[in-house]
Design a protein around this motif. Structure first.
Motif, short mmCIF file in Angstrom:
data_model
loop_
_atom_site.label_atom_id
_atom_site.label_comp_id
_atom_site.label_asym_id
_atom_site.label_seq_id
_atom_site.Cartn_x
_atom_site.Cartn_y
_atom_site.Cartn_z
N GLY A 169 56.76 51.99 5.05
CA GLY A 169 56.90 52.55 3.72
C GLY A 169 55.72 52.24 2.82
N GLY A 170 56.03 51.59 1.68
CA GLY A 170 55.01 51.27 0.70
C GLY A 170 53.94 50.33 1.21
N GLN A 171 54.30 49.41 2.09
CA GLN A 171 53.31 48.48 2.64
C GLN A 171 52.25 49.23 3.43
OE1 GLN A 171 55.84 45.80 4.81
NE2 GLN A 171 55.97 44.35 3.12
N THR A 172 52.67 50.20 4.22
CA THR A 172 51.71 50.99 4.99
C THR A 172 50.83 51.81 4.07
OG1 THR A 172 53.17 51.13 6.92
CG2 THR A 172 51.48 52.80 6.73
N ALA A 173 51.41 52.37 3.02
CA ALA A 173 50.63 53.16 2.06
C ALA A 173 49.56 52.30 1.40
CB ALA A 173 51.56 53.76 1.01
N GLU A 174 49.93 51.07 1.03
CA GLU A 174 48.96 50.15 0.42
C GLU A 174 47.85 49.81 1.41
OE1 GLU A 174 50.39 46.75 -1.74
OE2 GLU A 174 52.27 47.76 -2.22
N MET A 175 48.21 49.55 2.65
CA MET A 175 47.22 49.18 3.65
C MET A 175 46.28 50.36 3.95
SD MET A 175 45.91 46.84 5.50
CE MET A 175 47.13 45.52 5.53
#
Length: 240
Positions: free
Chosen positions: A60-66
């Protein structure tokens, strides 16, 4: 006489064995402290050439940030890149594959080098997850041990020089193995942890463990008051 010698043998060698074990333990502790001390120092000139980079993806958001973070990296320096996600997370790896394909398409290298060259610069792997979202800490002990074994096999294969992660539980066993490799002198991996912007008041469990155990070389946060609460972190502002 021989019987007496055999009886005395364990008595004579046991104190020596204890001394040897204590010495090994002390040396091991000293080595850990040395590794932690060295990890605090900047490594700007440690790898003048391209570095083998392991990127741990969350969901989710963690992948988007990375993904946003990878877009601004010096990709010719951080190469080859190995993306690792949980075995239950196919979406994150698909996003990473789209990112890598777009990088090559924009640069015009895809037609020149072909798909085989793309595989040399980016690889995609999955790892057993140490803790699922909502899983109790007690049951996560067993799953973490399994994840450690899987992480060991992956780390032996990848042997990264840089590890970049931002919160998923899958990063913890990989970072623990990386620390062990440092202590044993097998491979020195610089570990950089970027805390998610969603963490406003406190670090995530993975971030807290990497921070408290001093496993990560650097821990970055995106909120200034979070840096005040954890003084060894570095505030870098909003990365989204």
């Amino acid at each position: 006489m021989e019987k007496g010698d055999r009886c005395c043998f364990p008595i004579v060698t046991m104190p020596n064995l204890i001394v040897i074990l204590i010495a090994i333990f002390v040396i091991f502790i000293i080595r850990i402290l040395f590794v932690i001390h060295q990890s605090k120092k900047p490594h700007y000139n440690l790898h003048p050439k391209a570095v083998n980079t392991l990127i741990v993806l969350g969901s989710g958001g963690q992948t988007a940030e990375m993904i946003n973070l990878i877009r601004v990296l010096q990709r010719d320096r951080f190469t080859p890149r190995v993306y690792v996600a949980a075995s239950t997370d196919n979406m994150s790896l698909q996003k990473a594959q789209v990112l890598e394909a777009s990088i090559w398409l924009i640069s015009g290298l895809e037609l020149q080098a072909g798909p085989d060259k793309l595989k040399e610069t980016a690889q995609f792997m999955q790892i057993y997850q140490s803790r699922e979202v909502g899983q109790s800490y007690l049951t996560s002990i067993g799953t973490t041990l399994i994840a450690l074994v899987h992480a060991l096999l992956l780390m032996i294969k990848i042997r990264p020089q840089v590890i970049l992660c931002n919160g998923p539980g899958t990063c913890f066993p990989l970072c623990v193995i990386a620390l062990l490799f440092k202590v044993l002198g097998i491979r020195w991996s610089s570990i950089f942890y970027v805390e998610s912007i969603a963490r406003v008041k406190r670090l995530s469990l993975s971030g807290l463990l990497l921070y408290k155990l001093r496993i990560a070389d650097l821990v970055f946060v995106q909120w200034p008051h979070l840096q005040k609460k954890y003084p060894r972190t570095l505030y870098v502002g909003c990365l989204m």
